[in-house]
Design a protein around this motif. Structure first.
Motif, short mmCIF file in Angstrom:
data_model
loop_
_atom_site.label_atom_id
_atom_site.label_comp_id
_atom_site.label_asym_id
_atom_site.label_seq_id
_atom_site.Cartn_x
_atom_site.Cartn_y
_atom_site.Cartn_z
N VAL A 1 37.02 40.38 16.05
CA VAL A 1 38.00 40.38 17.13
C VAL A 1 38.12 41.81 17.64
CG1 VAL A 1 40.29 39.66 17.86
CG2 VAL A 1 39.23 38.58 15.86
N GLY A 2 37.76 42.00 18.90
CA GLY A 2 37.68 43.34 19.46
C GLY A 2 39.01 43.89 19.91
N GLY A 3 39.01 45.20 20.15
CA GLY A 3 40.22 45.89 20.58
C GLY A 3 40.20 46.20 22.06
N MET B 1 34.10 54.00 17.84
CA MET B 1 33.20 53.00 17.29
C MET B 1 33.47 52.87 15.79
SD MET B 1 29.60 53.87 19.25
CE MET B 1 28.75 52.61 18.31
N ASP B 2 33.59 51.65 15.33
CA ASP B 2 33.81 51.38 13.91
C ASP B 2 32.45 51.17 13.27
OD1 ASP B 2 34.50 50.42 11.40
OD2 ASP B 2 36.24 49.32 12.15
N THR B 3 31.83 52.25 12.83
CA THR B 3 30.46 52.18 12.31
C THR B 3 30.38 51.35 11.04
OG1 THR B 3 30.80 54.31 11.19
CG2 THR B 3 29.77 54.35 13.37
N ARG B 4 31.45 51.35 10.22
CA ARG B 4 31.45 50.52 9.01
C ARG B 4 31.41 49.04 9.39
NH1 ARG B 4 36.04 53.05 4.93
NH2 ARG B 4 35.08 55.09 4.58
N ALA B 5 32.20 48.68 10.38
CA ALA B 5 32.21 47.29 10.83
C ALA B 5 30.85 46.90 11.40
CB ALA B 5 33.31 47.07 11.87
N HIS B 6 30.23 47.80 12.16
CA HIS B 6 28.92 47.51 12.73
C HIS B 6 27.88 47.29 11.62
CE1 HIS B 6 30.16 49.80 16.63
NE2 HIS B 6 30.81 48.65 16.47
N CYS C 1 36.80 37.69 22.48
CA CYS C 1 37.28 38.65 23.46
C CYS C 1 36.34 39.87 23.48
CB CYS C 1 38.73 39.03 23.15
SG CYS C 1 39.56 39.93 24.48
N THR C 2 36.85 41.06 23.29
CA THR C 2 36.00 42.25 23.31
C THR C 2 35.23 42.45 22.00
OG1 THR C 2 37.89 43.59 22.66
CG2 THR C 2 37.42 43.43 25.01
N GLY C 3 35.33 41.49 21.09
CA GLY C 3 34.49 41.55 19.90
C GLY C 3 33.02 41.56 20.24
N VAL C 4 32.66 41.01 21.40
CA VAL C 4 31.26 41.00 21.81
C VAL C 4 30.76 42.43 22.04
CG1 VAL C 4 31.78 40.73 24.26
CG2 VAL C 4 29.59 39.95 23.37
N PHE C 5 31.66 43.35 22.44
CA PHE C 5 31.25 44.75 22.61
C PHE C 5 30.77 45.32 21.28
CE2 PHE C 5 33.59 44.03 26.42
CZ PHE C 5 33.19 44.99 27.35
N ALA C 6 31.47 44.97 20.19
CA ALA C 6 31.06 45.46 18.87
C ALA C 6 29.71 44.88 18.47
CB ALA C 6 32.12 45.08 17.83
N LEU C 7 29.47 43.62 18.79
CA LEU C 7 28.16 43.02 18.48
C LEU C 7 27.05 43.72 19.25
CD1 LEU C 7 29.08 39.21 18.50
CD2 LEU C 7 28.67 40.67 16.51
N ILE C 8 27.33 44.09 20.49
CA ILE C 8 26.33 44.81 21.29
C ILE C 8 26.09 46.20 20.69
CG2 ILE C 8 25.87 45.85 23.55
CD1 ILE C 8 27.52 43.53 24.77
N GLN C 9 27.18 46.90 20.37
CA GLN C 9 27.05 48.25 19.80
C GLN C 9 26.32 48.22 18.46
OE1 GLN C 9 31.26 49.12 19.88
NE2 GLN C 9 31.04 50.53 21.60
N ALA C 10 26.44 47.11 17.73
CA ALA C 10 25.74 46.99 16.45
C ALA C 10 24.28 46.58 16.63
CB ALA C 10 26.45 45.95 15.57
N GLY C 11 23.85 46.39 17.87
CA GLY C 11 22.46 46.04 18.16
C GLY C 11 22.13 44.58 17.87
N LEU C 12 23.13 43.70 17.96
CA LEU C 12 22.94 42.31 17.55
C LEU C 12 22.91 41.32 18.71
CD1 LEU C 12 25.39 42.41 14.50
CD2 LEU C 12 22.88 42.41 14.43
N GLN D 1 28.65 48.08 33.33
CA GLN D 1 28.57 49.53 33.50
C GLN D 1 28.19 50.22 32.20
OE1 GLN D 1 32.46 50.48 35.03
NE2 GLN D 1 31.92 49.98 37.14
N ARG D 2 28.73 49.76 31.09
CA ARG D 2 28.47 50.40 29.81
C ARG D 2 27.16 49.95 29.18
NH1 ARG D 2 33.47 49.43 26.09
NH2 ARG D 2 32.16 50.67 24.68
N PHE D 3 26.79 48.70 29.42
CA PHE D 3 25.59 48.15 28.80
C PHE D 3 24.71 47.50 29.87
CE2 PHE D 3 29.13 47.72 25.71
CZ PHE D 3 28.71 48.67 24.79
#
Length: 351
Positions: A91-93, A101-106, A123-134, A152-154
């Protein structure tokens, strides 16, 4: 097997186990909607025992996590063995701090992916999945509200913002908000049966689960539009402001013929879909002129026009001033700011 001896899904299936990864300032509504759907399906009545569904709250540091509204979830555990869960839901923030970036979570999400556990981005949890390369070569559902921020970001990601959620195998992404309950009901029905999903929704005062393809409510651009085909077409156009969509492709996307789409637009809005789409992209250009420092050439490209001259010509025809003149006017002291996405004149897209 006779009707009196049929075995219900309850007796055939294992409990549904979900691990929640809560990121800093996570959005509370999608978390609560998803969780309450699980809770109500887990037990008889409203007793909240984790019988048919189990859930675990996890965070990087293993302590309470603050939501975007200030409410805290406690206790949270450190990250557990991902193999213990049927799904891991992140669940994103809020997105006001792009560099956080929460590198441990990634790392944990990547560990879960290696273990073959399906991942859910709420919600914005998808941003974390993208940042984790998934999310490479994956379809990605995002709220219309965050669509522009994502592209814009990705720029290599192709988000979809005209539906509630997407099931792409072992990646499920959800626009957030109340749609999280629809996704939870979808998973409950898959694992426990439709009766348990409907039980949850009914107690939550929801009539039924909406399919993932159900369109997201979009910001009203030109007043309330009752026609579902036209409304869906506008939703698609709003999410593709950076390109000129072929009318054949648009009509196919909304499930009708080009002729019917053009007829409906003219009857309801007084213009054809092609002109409507161009006017909408020009409004986007007007917004960019007022609220960003991008060059006119960049704005023309962002709005899907072939070159600056093409953009400027249509812009002047629509607004009675060139982009340069409009920008100068907007920078003058006392000039009114505009939000062209919420302007309307008698419900019609007159510019």
């Amino acid at each position: 097997m006779s009707a009196t001896t049929t075995v219900s899904p309850l007796h055939k299936r294992e409990p549904l186990a979900v691990g929640f990864v809560l990121l800093h300032r996570f959005t509370l509504l999608p978390f609560a909607a998803f969780l309450d759907c699980l809770r109500l399906a887990a037990d008889e009545g409203d007793r909240s025992r984790q019988v048919r569904c189990h859930w675990t709250f996890m965070a990087s540091a293993g302590h309470e996590v603050l939501s975007s509204c200030g409410a805290a979830i406690s206790p949270c555990l450190p990250f557990q063995d991902p193999g213990a869960f049927d799904y891991i839901v992140v669940v994103g923030g809020v997105q006001d701090d792009h560099d956080r970036m929460d590198t441990r979570a990634h790392a944990y999400l990547r560990q879960a992916e290696e273990a073959g556990v399906p991942l859910v981005g709420l919600c914005t949890g998808v941003f974390a999945l993208i940042q984790a390369g998934l999310m490479k070569e994956r379809r990605c559902c995002v709220s219309w509200y965050h669509h522009r921020d994502m592209i814009q970001r990705f720029p290599t990601i192709q988000p979809v913002a005209d539906r509630l959620f997407i099931d792409d195998g072992n990646r499920l992404t959800c626009a957030g908000g109340a749609a999280a309950a629809d996704l939870a009901a979808y998973l409950i029905e898959r694992h426990l049966g439709k009766a348990w999903a409907m039980k949850s929704l009914n107690i939550m005062l929801l009539d039924e689960a909406r399919a993932g393809t159900h369109p997201q409510p979009q910001p009203v651009v030109f007043g309330k539009i009752e026609d579902r085909v036209v409304r869906r077409a506008i939703a698609v156009l709003e999410q593709h402001l950076g390109e000129a969509i072929a009318m054949d492709a648009l009509s196919e996307r909304v499930g009708t013929s080009r002729r019917n789409l053009e007829r409906r637009f003219r009857e309801i809005l007084g213009v054809g879909p092609q002109k409507f789409a161009r006017d909408l992209r020009l409004r986007y250009g007007l917004w960019l002129l007022h609220y960003t420092g991008k060059s006119i050439t960049e704005i023309g490209e962002r709005c899907g026009f072939a070159d600056t001259a093409h953009f400027s010509r249509h812009f002047r025809s629509a607004f009675g001033a060139t982009p340069s003149e409009m920008r100068k006017r907007a920078s003058e002291p006392g000039s009114d700011r505009v939000d062209p996405f919420f302007l309307h004149i008698d419900g019609r897209p007159t510019l």
